[in-house]
Design a protein around this motif. Structure first.
Motif, mmCIF file in Angstrom:
data_model
loop_
_atom_site.group_PDB
_atom_site.id
_atom_site.type_symbol
_atom_site.label_atom_id
_atom_site.label_comp_id
_atom_site.label_asym_id
_atom_site.label_seq_id
_atom_site.Cartn_x
_atom_site.Cartn_y
_atom_site.Cartn_z
ATOM 1 N N GLU A 106 -44.811 -11.280 16.098
ATOM 2 C CA GLU A 106 -44.644 -10.788 14.733
ATOM 3 C C GLU A 106 -43.468 -11.483 14.047
ATOM 4 O OE1 GLU A 106 -46.210 -8.408 11.750
ATOM 5 O OE2 GLU A 106 -46.981 -9.009 13.706
ATOM 6 N N ASP A 110 -43.612 -13.691 10.763
ATOM 7 C CA ASP A 110 -42.761 -13.325 9.627
ATOM 8 C C ASP A 110 -42.023 -14.544 9.097
ATOM 9 O OD1 ASP A 110 -43.227 -10.700 9.135
ATOM 10 O OD2 ASP A 110 -41.340 -9.935 9.961
ATOM 11 N N LYS A 113 -44.612 -17.031 7.632
ATOM 12 C CA LYS A 113 -45.521 -16.615 6.563
ATOM 13 C C LYS A 113 -44.868 -15.847 5.416
ATOM 14 C CE LYS A 113 -49.598 -14.821 7.247
ATOM 15 N NZ LYS A 113 -50.580 -13.932 7.887
ATOM 16 N N ARG A 114 -43.733 -15.182 5.704
ATOM 17 C CA ARG A 114 -43.135 -14.361 4.639
ATOM 18 C C ARG A 114 -42.031 -15.166 3.986
ATOM 19 N NH1 ARG A 114 -47.209 -11.602 5.284
ATOM 20 N NH2 ARG A 114 -47.583 -11.238 7.472
ATOM 21 N N PRO A 115 -42.258 -15.638 2.772
ATOM 22 C CA PRO A 115 -41.254 -16.516 2.148
ATOM 23 C C PRO A 115 -39.853 -15.908 2.159
ATOM 24 C CG PRO A 115 -43.237 -16.391 0.817
ATOM 25 C CD PRO A 115 -43.425 -15.423 1.932
ATOM 26 N N PHE A 116 -39.734 -14.590 1.939
ATOM 27 C CA PHE A 116 -38.379 -14.051 1.858
ATOM 28 C C PHE A 116 -37.700 -14.094 3.224
ATOM 29 C CE2 PHE A 116 -39.767 -9.812 3.294
ATOM 30 C CZ PHE A 116 -38.604 -9.240 3.796
ATOM 31 N N TRP A 167 -36.486 -11.900 -3.471
ATOM 32 C CA TRP A 167 -37.898 -11.788 -3.081
ATOM 33 C C TRP A 167 -38.210 -10.539 -2.275
ATOM 34 C CZ3 TRP A 167 -39.015 -17.558 -1.456
ATOM 35 C CH2 TRP A 167 -39.198 -18.300 -2.617
ATOM 36 N N LYS A 170 -39.068 -4.838 -4.717
ATOM 37 C CA LYS A 170 -40.428 -4.641 -5.192
ATOM 38 C C LYS A 170 -40.554 -4.972 -6.669
ATOM 39 C CE LYS A 170 -42.610 -0.493 -4.930
ATOM 40 N NZ LYS A 170 -43.151 0.643 -4.192
ATOM 41 N N VAL B 139 -46.556 1.464 0.691
ATOM 42 C CA VAL B 139 -46.883 0.040 0.719
ATOM 43 C C VAL B 139 -45.710 -0.777 1.271
ATOM 44 C CG1 VAL B 139 -46.094 -0.521 -1.620
ATOM 45 C CG2 VAL B 139 -48.039 -1.754 -0.649
ATOM 46 N N GLU B 140 -44.515 -0.179 1.245
ATOM 47 C CA GLU B 140 -43.328 -0.883 1.744
ATOM 48 C C GLU B 140 -43.228 -0.870 3.266
ATOM 49 O OE1 GLU B 140 -40.591 0.463 -2.072
ATOM 50 O OE2 GLU B 140 -40.399 1.461 -0.166
ATOM 51 N N ASP B 274 -52.442 -8.245 4.456
ATOM 52 C CA ASP B 274 -51.007 -8.188 4.249
ATOM 53 C C ASP B 274 -50.664 -8.080 2.777
ATOM 54 O OD1 ASP B 274 -50.454 -8.385 6.908
ATOM 55 O OD2 ASP B 274 -50.240 -10.569 6.892
ATOM 56 N N PRO B 276 -48.572 -9.698 -0.075
ATOM 57 C CA PRO B 276 -48.225 -11.130 -0.143
ATOM 58 C C PRO B 276 -46.852 -11.440 0.452
ATOM 59 C CG PRO B 276 -49.108 -10.377 -2.239
ATOM 60 C CD PRO B 276 -49.003 -9.168 -1.367
ATOM 61 N N ARG B 277 -45.954 -10.469 0.465
ATOM 62 C CA ARG B 277 -44.610 -10.764 0.944
ATOM 63 C C ARG B 277 -44.290 -10.195 2.316
ATOM 64 N NH1 ARG B 277 -40.700 -9.030 -3.420
ATOM 65 N NH2 ARG B 277 -42.376 -7.698 -4.166
ATOM 66 N N TRP B 278 -45.078 -9.236 2.787
ATOM 67 C CA TRP B 278 -44.797 -8.718 4.118
ATOM 68 C C TRP B 278 -46.074 -8.248 4.815
ATOM 69 C CZ3 TRP B 278 -42.428 -6.442 -0.248
ATOM 70 C CH2 TRP B 278 -43.027 -5.272 -0.698
ATOM 71 N N SER B 279 -45.969 -8.077 6.113
ATOM 72 C CA SER B 279 -47.113 -7.660 6.919
ATOM 73 C C SER B 279 -47.369 -6.164 6.731
ATOM 74 C CB SER B 279 -46.799 -7.956 8.384
ATOM 75 O OG SER B 279 -47.640 -7.201 9.223
ATOM 76 N N LYS B 281 -49.248 -4.679 9.138
ATOM 77 C CA LYS B 281 -49.806 -4.332 10.445
ATOM 78 C C LYS B 281 -49.183 -3.090 11.058
ATOM 79 C CE LYS B 281 -50.326 -7.124 13.904
ATOM 80 N NZ LYS B 281 -49.968 -8.284 14.748
ATOM 81 N N ARG B 282 -47.906 -2.943 10.807
ATOM 82 C CA ARG B 282 -47.225 -1.807 11.416
ATOM 83 C C ARG B 282 -46.397 -1.057 10.386
ATOM 84 N NH1 ARG B 282 -43.971 -3.628 16.264
ATOM 85 N NH2 ARG B 282 -43.340 -5.255 14.818
#
Lengths: 226, 317
Positions: A106, A110, A113-116, A167, A170, B139-140, B274, B276-279, B281-282
């Motif tokens: 994971e 992260d 894949k996660r730009p931030f 980034w 929210k 969603v966070e 996902d 767009p900025r975070w997963s 999954k958990r």
């Protein structure tokens, strides 16, 4: 305002303790269960915010020194920079341990894949050589010019750190925007000064009888090789 | 009542002729007054937790739709969350929302219906209430288990008789710039507007909540009336609802207008899609140390997955 070595030592000791206050507060709040319903998030936010604060404070040293003329301020810079790294390392460790609990799959995803997270991780990686070369020994080995060139990477690091924060939120970017303004102002000031020095040097070159009035270091603009 | 007791009462009544019955405070009012005094005292003592002070009992019948998981502590539910009108962090809304007047309160239900109506909150509180213990997934990436008290949205919608042309339902929240800093700043295109497809709105799981933990809904959780859609991310569950409108076309929700690439109309909890900025999954269940796996439709797939049969949930996120 020159100060004695003893005074400087006292200032350094005070600063050392002051920089530990945010960590102590987090620890104290964790101990008395006052970090709110989501303590891991609170720790992560607190450590991240203080990394950013210390980066900004470190970037303040040079402008403050130039504006005040207190040359000794520069002797606090290493400690501030190392504290920025210290909080960044705790922030990263907290992400690996409490947040992801060493789920390397994971974590890898992260970072890629996660730009931030990519940006935050890049900033941390760039901090590593700075921390490693923060001692006098490394400075001597690298030589002043190369050392300084390397340590200028704190500029992109600070920018990456602000993007990392920007980034993450929210919707409401008000706080990241404040940090962006602070970092841009501190970097802009340097650019401005540099530009002015350049011009003063140029002017000096064509009017050698009037030596340029320069405070602080002189940035050579002419190639050293002749 | 035994004869002896009755005699004693009679004797008491006759002996105490000085107080006419009309002067005696009815038990209900007496209790409420006591509660008010207690609440006022508590309010004075703990300015930090005003949400807890104004609590009023509001029990609900147990429901088979409740999860058996242990509910998140009340303090955590009341003091942590997103109420974006009031604050951008997870805490600032608690105190600021206390300025919101929740009486009088009416909810307009109109649009494509045969019998548009305006409900006073008191009327809605008289509906048969149920306790629904639902998982709540933000969603966070955090989640809770919340013991709501409320009634199915379907029971309200049936009263207004939706027309055949009604395909979607819109929910509009209260917006008052005077007390809501982020409304003043125009952080989003207020008022908060959310929407459901009519079949989602009529689903038995879809709830209008008026209470929490057997008490009147605290202001910080969207008093006096909020939507709860447990298989969708929390932002779909609009707080402090003032209007419900039945419409023909898919509403453009506040988040679709604000950040269209990140927040879609459906917002079904989905570990495979996902943010767009975070997963996704958990999730971190508040109060737990380790993250847990997020379940499709937040664990309500058996009840709701058929609503989305044949849809590409990656596109309709």
């Amino acid at each position: 305002m020159p100060i004695s070595d003893r005074q400087l030592a006292a200032v350094k000791a005070a600063l050392f303790l002051l920089c530990l206050v945010p960590l102590a507060r987090l620890g104290w709040d964790a101990w008395r269960n006052a970090l709110g319903p989501n303590p891991i998030e609170a720790i992560q936010r607190g450590l991240g915010l203080w990394t950013l604060n210390l980066l900004v404070i470190t970037l303040c040293v040079t402008p403050l020194r130039r504006l005040s003329g207190w040359a000794w301020l520069v002797r606090l810079r290493r400690m501030l920079g190392l504290y920025a790294f210290f909080y960044a390392a705790l922030h990263f460790a907290n992400y690996l341990w409490l947040d992801q609990f060493f789920d390397w799959n994971e974590i890898g995803r992260d970072i890629l894949k996660r730009p931030f997270i990519t940006v935050g991780f890049a900033a941390f990686v760039l901090l590593l050589p700075l921390a490693a070369t923060s001692n006098r020994h490394a400075l001597r080995r690298l030589g002043g010019r190369r050392w300084q060139a390397l340590h200028r990477s704190i500029y992109p690091i600070a920018i990456l750190a602000v993007i990392h924060y920007w980034w993450l939120v929210k919707r409401d970017v008000a706080t990241p925007a404040l940090y962006a303004i602070a970092v841009l102002a501190l970097l802009g000031l340097r650019a401005l000064w540099r530009d002015r020095e350049r011009r003063e040097q140029l002017a000096g070159k064509y009017a050698p009888q009037q030596p340029p009035r320069v405070r602080g270091r002189i940035i050579p603009i002419v190639s050293q090789r002749k | 009542m035994g004869t002896k007791a009755r005699n004693a009462c009679l004797k008491f009544e006759m002996a105490d002729k000085r107080i006419p019955p009309s002067e005696i405070t009815p038990l209900q009012i007496y209790r409420e007054r006591r509660r008010f005094i207690g609440a006022a005292g508590a309010l004075a003592l703990s300015g930090l937790l005003p949400a807890a002070a104004s609590a009023q009992g509001l029990p609900g019948r147990k429901s088979a739709l409740s999860t058996l998981e242990p509910p998140t502590p009340r303090d955590d539910i009341v003091n942590y969350g997103n109420f974006l009108e009031f604050a951008s962090d997870k805490f600032g809304h608690v105190e600021r929302s206390q300025a919101m007047a929740v009486r009088p309160w009416t909810v307009t239900v109109d649009g494509l219906v045969a019998k548009p109506r305006r409900f006073a909150i008191e009327d809605l509180l008289r509906l048969p209430l149920e306790e629904r213990i639902y998982r709540h997934r933000c969603v966070e990436g955090w989640s809770m288990v919340v013991p709501w008290v409320g009634f199915p949205l379907a029971s309200l919608l049936k009263q207004v008789e939706p027309l055949g042309s009604a395909k979607y339902v819109e929910f509009v929240s209260h917006a008052d710039p005077a007390i809501m800093p982020n409304v003043r700043r125009q952080l989003l295109d207020w008022p908060y507007l959310e929407g459901l497809r009519l079949d989602e709105a009529l689903h038995p799981l879809t709830l209008l909540a008026v209470g929490l933990y057997g008490e009147v809904l605290p202001k910080s959780n969207g008093a006096p009336l909020r939507l709860v859609v447990p298989w969708k991310y929390g932002y779909k569950s609009a707080k402090s609802v003032v209007a419900i409108r039945l419409v023909e076309r898919e509403p453009r929700t506040i988040w679709m207008k604000g950040v269209p690439e990140e927040y879609g109309f459906y917002a079904n909890v989905n570990p495979a899609v996902d943010h767009p900025r975070w997963s996704q999954k958990r999730e971190r269940r508040i109060g737990e140390f380790f993250k847990r796996d997020t379940l499709p439709f937040n664990g309500y797939a058996d009840q709701v997955a058929q609503l989305y049969a044949g849809m590409d949930l990656r596109k309709s996120f």
